[in-house]
Design a protein around this motif. Structure first.
Motif, PDB file in Angstrom:
ATOM      1  N   ASP A 104       0.796  -1.226   0.000  1.00 56.90           N
ATOM      2  CA  ASP A 104       0.000   0.000   0.000  1.00 56.90           C
ATOM      3  C   ASP A 104       0.827   1.272   0.000  1.00 56.90           C
ATOM      4  O   ASP A 104       0.271   2.371   0.056  1.00 56.90           O
ATOM      5  N   GLY A 105       2.155   1.161  -0.073  1.00 60.78           N
ATOM      6  CA  GLY A 105       2.991   2.350  -0.108  1.00 60.78           C
ATOM      7  C   GLY A 105       3.095   3.085   1.203  1.00 60.78           C
ATOM      8  O   GLY A 105       3.736   4.119   1.287  1.00 60.78           O
ATOM      9  N   THR A 694       5.965  -4.478  -5.446  1.00 62.23           N
ATOM     10  CA  THR A 694       4.638  -3.959  -5.138  1.00 62.23           C
ATOM     11  C   THR A 694       4.648  -2.444  -5.294  1.00 62.23           C
ATOM     12  O   THR A 694       5.698  -1.810  -5.374  1.00 62.23           O
ATOM     13  N   GLY A 695       3.477  -1.861  -5.312  1.00 62.00           N
ATOM     14  CA  GLY A 695       3.440  -0.412  -5.377  1.00 62.00           C
ATOM     15  C   GLY A 695       2.089   0.131  -5.748  1.00 62.00           C
ATOM     16  O   GLY A 695       1.103  -0.596  -5.906  1.00 62.00           O
ATOM     17  N   ASP A 741     -14.720  -2.321  -5.074  1.00 64.09           N
ATOM     18  CA  ASP A 741     -13.528  -1.663  -5.637  1.00 64.09           C
ATOM     19  C   ASP A 741     -12.456  -1.483  -4.574  1.00 64.09           C
ATOM     20  O   ASP A 741     -11.755  -0.455  -4.550  1.00 64.09           O
ATOM     21  N   ALA A 742     -12.325  -2.466  -3.689  1.00 69.75           N
ATOM     22  CA  ALA A 742     -11.340  -2.375  -2.607  1.00 69.75           C
ATOM     23  C   ALA A 742      -9.937  -2.260  -3.194  1.00 69.75           C
ATOM     24  O   ALA A 742      -9.559  -3.001  -4.108  1.00 69.75           O
ATOM     25  N   ILE A 743      -9.186  -1.322  -2.648  1.00 73.87           N
ATOM     26  CA  ILE A 743      -7.819  -1.097  -3.101  1.00 73.87           C
ATOM     27  C   ILE A 743      -6.920  -2.126  -2.429  1.00 73.87           C
ATOM     28  O   ILE A 743      -6.768  -2.127  -1.205  1.00 73.87           O
ATOM     29  N   GLN A 744      -6.331  -2.988  -3.221  1.00 70.97           N
ATOM     30  CA  GLN A 744      -5.509  -4.036  -2.653  1.00 70.97           C
ATOM     31  C   GLN A 744      -4.639  -4.649  -3.745  1.00 70.97           C
ATOM     32  O   GLN A 744      -4.884  -4.483  -4.937  1.00 70.97           O
ATOM     33  N   ALA A 745      -3.613  -5.340  -3.312  1.00 68.60           N
ATOM     34  CA  ALA A 745      -2.881  -6.224  -4.204  1.00 68.60           C
ATOM     35  C   ALA A 745      -3.510  -7.598  -4.104  1.00 68.60           C
ATOM     36  O   ALA A 745      -4.195  -7.929  -3.134  1.00 68.60           O
ATOM     37  N   LEU A 784      -1.102  -2.491  -6.771  1.00 71.53           N
ATOM     38  CA  LEU A 784      -2.442  -2.181  -6.280  1.00 71.53           C
ATOM     39  C   LEU A 784      -3.406  -1.895  -7.431  1.00 71.53           C
ATOM     40  O   LEU A 784      -3.022  -1.376  -8.469  1.00 71.53           O
ATOM     41  N   ASP A 785      -4.651  -2.221  -7.184  1.00 70.77           N
ATOM     42  CA  ASP A 785      -5.714  -1.887  -8.114  1.00 70.77           C
ATOM     43  C   ASP A 785      -7.029  -1.911  -7.346  1.00 70.77           C
ATOM     44  O   ASP A 785      -7.076  -2.324  -6.187  1.00 70.77           O
TER      45      ASP A 785
END
Length: 963
Positions: A104-105, A694-695, A741-745, A784-785
């Motif tokens: 998640d940076g 990741t990023g 639309d959860a932000i996650q890897a 992430l997306d």
């Protein structure tokens, strides 16, 4: 009068016990038999001032008396004991040198403490201080979307209000799972000194001291607090579980980076029996390590297991756990001041300021050296060859990364452990005005706030290596000789021939990372009456808010260039603005029914605008019962780290083609996929930590959520005002959260297994995965997306009871219990996360039941408190265990059970003992020294530090003197 009876009974319970109800703590109950109405107050979850103690939304309140009863000295520890709280960072996590950066940076968060409501992640819980947003943390390792509760000293806290409901329409982004509102001390006259000391059985000495001064006059009041907190470390080596471990973090599942070295290569000079050269099907690949006690390596190519070498196997792996920390040390110093001044009869000015400094340390085992394509870093280390002319090379030929060399490892314990020192400064300033006015017969309140907050951190990393210098020192000695300070590096001598100081000094480097987050906020609100409905008044609140976020992350230049042996990281420097306007309404439709509604419009400079709404009701059909419910739309804007971060993460990933210590063949469901990817039939995963790139993603859109609650509060009049029951109340609340639309890897473990089941190549799930020499996974990419759907629901139960005063004292009890019915996370490709209710995965469990029970006996100046904390059992999947022969997972069982855990805490208080206004406290948490259940998949110390207490009892003493 009948409707006020419930309100007063519950309000008194809130002041006397650990409550589970919404509270209007500042209100004063009407005298018995009086018809006087309660004063209006603002309750977390609504900006409309109201008299009802039981509001439409569930609010859990911890007042100062109940905070003191826990014996805890940090806000983070306090909130993480709530039954509605999930896994969050705390001082038991010692993660800097072992995992790299999460996707998640936000950075590692070393030394910080966070809060996670409903297991939805700390980034989905909004933290307020006196109703105003708090700055997110930096911790020197990223730009986080979570607040560090260690920036708020417990000494300044009057109470904590926890909104257990989504509230984006009221407070904006991040309030998906709920809101933590920390109310600071305001009305205080005199001086108070607090001193505290405690320690665990194995150390961890904790000292806290604070001084609070306060005063007031006709038009002013002021509070000043200075506090100091120090917590010492506990070495993992002091716990038998880490010294002689049974789980995968120990000898059998430890690291292949070992002090004696591991060398995986092919002898290009020997005749071949296969196709020829160093193809994968020849017999000439060796995987060997140096025998213990060797001072001069002797390699016999005709008998690789002869001489001073033996074939590498699981028994050679390095147990890194004793070098880590069970409890990380830190010091905190803070100064806080607040002043309130009545400018006019109807206008008040307030000014608040805080400075908090935290220094903390993480420690990890001496950094291992991994070179060759099997190092799997995706950087310079993968390209390193060891020249034939290196004077310490015992094999007589070049170990060439392009042909005959997979990996060489060596952990030089002579260098010393990796040390990560954090220094974090938090500066907060708030100034504002509030007041009242009337128009006709209606009264209104208003307020204006400006807040500036800055969280700035640096981290010093000691005993790391410069990989570019290692490449030079392992290469051609003639080239090395031309570079100042360069000396050939010896990674072949093991502990019998340690590295010289000159070698260490050349490759060792000090690295400095820094990050900063700044929040500037302007807000204005108006609340008041609109019109009457019968004999009751409809209320409203409306307001505007402007926020500007700025975040910077400056990793050490060696991290940015890939020359650090530790994780790669890219810099971040970005900002965004948001403008918002909201309106909230409350309508007394019937004498027993109130309806509420709210709407908020938000305009972000990063993605555009969004609108969220909320509706709720409060129905009191009879005197003793309140029925309430809410429906909330929520959203969470992507934070700066999620948008722009780029880092590496060392995932503890089990390769189904042949896990650590368990060479293939793979399970039949994976065999075809493993073969298609090029993993040999006898493949064994080289290391449990597989680096993942990741990023962030600048195209991220906000998460959206739907939440609803439904609850009943019952305060029976038949159990009020009696000898055995002065008051009794019950609460049952159902909650449900769904995030789209959860932000996650992606769940990289689940993705790898899906890929292999689908044949290993060709499918979209296989896109991140490739393999290098020997079949080892190359570093996958996992950015992430807006990938996910997360859904969870459950029930909260709360009970509060107290007796009347008897000759032998007074009894009281409070119960809070949370049942999690379901938790499911699914990505857009249909891959379901392994994280579920009752499952331990990724150092995080979601127990089905968590329960806290507090009981008290009070007699005069003496009080005894007994608290019981219960955590139900969870299972971990044996398919995730990195060692096939680990206890609990042998014999083909699918899961290993981590049994239920119960902690008992005792506290004794003597108030006004011997000296007036002196309070003495002695307590023991985890009285019986209950140890956490052994976790086979958990990292570092073999237990889940986010769910369970440290092993052993913790005792403490404290004294408070007020004058």
């Amino acid at each position: 009068m009948r409707r006020q009876s419930l309100t007063r009974a519950i309000q008194l319970s809130l002041l006397l016990t650990l409550p589970g109800l919404a509270a209007a703590q500042d209100a004063t109950p009407a005298p018995q038999g009086s018809a006087t109405t309660l004063d209006t107050v603002t309750v977390t979850g609504s900006r409309i001032k109201q008299t009802n103690a039981v509001t439409a939304q569930p609010v859990f309140v911890l007042d100062k008396a109940k905070i003191d009863q826990t014996g805890l000295q940090t806000v983070g520890d306090l909130l993480q004991q709530m039954t509605s709280s999930g896994k969050a960072l705390n001082a038991k996590f010692n993660s800097s040198g072992n995992f790299g950066y999460p996707p998640d940076g936000g950075g590692i968060g070393a030394g910080s403490a966070q809060v996670d409501l409903r297991n939805l992640g700390s980034q989905r819980t909004l933290v307020l201080v006196d109703g105003v947003r708090w700055v997110n943390e930096s911790s020197a390792s990223g730009v986080s979307g979570s607040a560090d509760l260690n920036t708020i000293p417990l000494a300044i806290v009057e109470r904590v209000e926890v909104l257990e409901d989504g509230a984006s329409a009221i407070y904006g982004s991040d309030a998906i799972a709920g809101v933590i509102n920390i109310i600071t001390r305001r009305n205080f006259d005199g001086a108070e000194v607090h001193a505290y000391y405690g320690e665990y059985e194995d150390g961890g000495d904790t000292t806290e001291a604070s001084l609070t001064l306060g005063g007031s006059g006709d038009r002013w009041s002021a509070v000043f607090t200075a506090s100091y907190f120090e917590q010492q470390e506990i070495s993992s080596g002091s716990w038998e579980q880490s010294r002689y471990p049974t789980p995968g973090t120990g000898v059998r599942g430890g690291s292949s980076g070992i002090p004696q070295g591991r060398f995986f290569f092919c002898d290009p000079t020997r005749p071949t029996t296969g196709v020829g050269g160093c193809d994968d099907d020849t017999e000439n690949w060796y995987d060997i390590t140096l025998n213990n006690g060797t001072t001069t390596p002797v390699f016999d190519p005709n008998n690789p297991n002869g001489g001073t070498y033996n074939s590498f196997d699981g028994s050679d792996r390095f147990n890194f756990a004793p070098y880590n920390l069970l409890l990380t040390p830190q010091k905190r110093k803070a100064i806080f001041a607040s002043v309130y001044y009545d400018v006019t009869e109807n206008t008040r000015l307030h000014v608040k300021g805080l400075y908090n400094n935290r220094t903390s340390t993480n420690q990890a085992a001496p950094e291992p050296i991994f070179v060759g394509p099997g190092a799997g870093t995706g950087g310079i280390a993968d390209t390193i060859s060891i020249h034939a002319d290196n004077p310490y090379n015992p094999f007589g030929y070049t170990l060439d990364a392009n042909s005959n060399f997979l990996v060489a490892t060596r952990r030089p314990v002579e260098v010393g452990p990796r040390i990560f020192n954090q220094d974090v400064d938090t500066l907060y300033f708030n100034v504002g005005l509030d007041g009242t006015f009337t128009l006709g017969t209606s009264s209104f309140g208003w307020d204006f706030n400006y807040a500036h907050a800055d969280n700035k951190a640096t981290q010093e990393f000691l005993n790391g290596y410069n990989v570019a210098k290692m490449k030079l020192a392992l290469g051609d000695p003639a080239v090395c000789a031309q570079v100042a300070g360069c000396v050939p590096l010896d990674i072949f001598g093991g502990q019998g021939r340690p590295m010289t100081q000159a070698m260490i000094d050349y490759i060792r480097t000090r690295q400095i990372d820094s990050s900063e987050q700044v929040l500037d906020l302007y807000s204005a609100n108006v609340t008041g009456d609109m019109f009457n409905i019968g004999d009751r008044t409809a209320g409203f609140a409306t307001g505007v808010e402007h926020r500007r976020y700025r975040g910077d992350f400056n990793p050490d230049p060696l991290r940015q260039s890939g020359e650090s042996q530790d994780s790669f990281a890219a810099p971040v420097s970005a900002s965004y603005d948001v403008d918002e306007v909201y309106a909230e309404f409350q309508f007394p439709v019937l004498s027993t029914l109130d309806l509420q509604a709210a709407i908020r419009y938000s305009d972000y400079s990063t993605f555009g605008s969004t609108t969220t709404g909320k509706a709720g009701f409060r129905w009191q059909p009879i005197e003793d019962i309140v029925v309430r419910g809410t429906y909330s739309q929520g959203f969470r804007a992507p934070n700066l780290g999620e948008l722009y971060g780029l880092t590496q993460f060392g995932a503890t990933l089990v390769d189904p083609c042949g896990s650590t210590g368990s060479p293939g063949p793979a399970d039949p469901s994976f065999a075809a996929g493993c073969a298609a990817q090029g993993a040999p039939p006898n493949f064994e995963q080289a290391n449990t930590q597989i680096t993942t790139f990741t990023g962030g993603n600048p195209d991220l859109q906000p998460e959206e959520s739907d939440s609803y609650t439904f609850g009943v509060v019952y305060a029976p009049s038949w159990a009020s005002g009696l000898d055995w029951s002065q008051r009794l109340d019950f609460e049952v609340s159902y909650y449900h959260h769904k995030i789209d639309d959860a932000i996650q890897a992606r769940d990289i473990q689940a993705l790898l297994e899906t890929c292999l089941r689908e044949g290993g190549v060709g499918s979209v799930n296989c896109t991140p995965f490739t393999r290098g020499a020997g079949g080892n996974l190359n570093p996958p990419e996992n950015f992430l997306d807006n990938l996910g759907r997360i859904e969870t629901d459950g029930v909260d139960f709360k009970v509060n009871w107290s007796s009347s005063d008897f000759s032998w004292g007074r009894l009281s009890a409070s119960l809070q219990s949370t049942y999690v019915n379901d938790y499911e996370a699914v990505d857009v490709d249909g891959n379901k996360s392994q994280r579920e209710v009752g499952i331990e995965v990724n150092d995080s469990a979601i127990p089905e039941w968590q329960t806290n029970l507090q009981t008290n006996w009070t007699m005069g100046q003496f009080n005894v408190g007994w608290t019981v904390r219960y955590i139900s059992s969870v299972d971990e999947l044996c398919s995730n265990v990195p060692v096939s022969e680990a206890p609990g997972c042998m014999g083909g069982v699918e899961t290993n059970k981590l049994g239920s855990t119960t902690y008992h805490d005792l506290q004794f208080n003597w108030d006004n003992a011997m000296v007036d206004k002196l309070k003495l406290t002695v307590g023991v948490n985890n009285v019986f020294g209950k140890e956490p259940p052994v976790c086979l998949t958990c990292s570092l110390n073999g237990y889940d530090a986010g769910t369970y207490d440290l092993p052993g009892a913790f005792w403490y003493v404290s004294a408070d003197y007020r004058f």
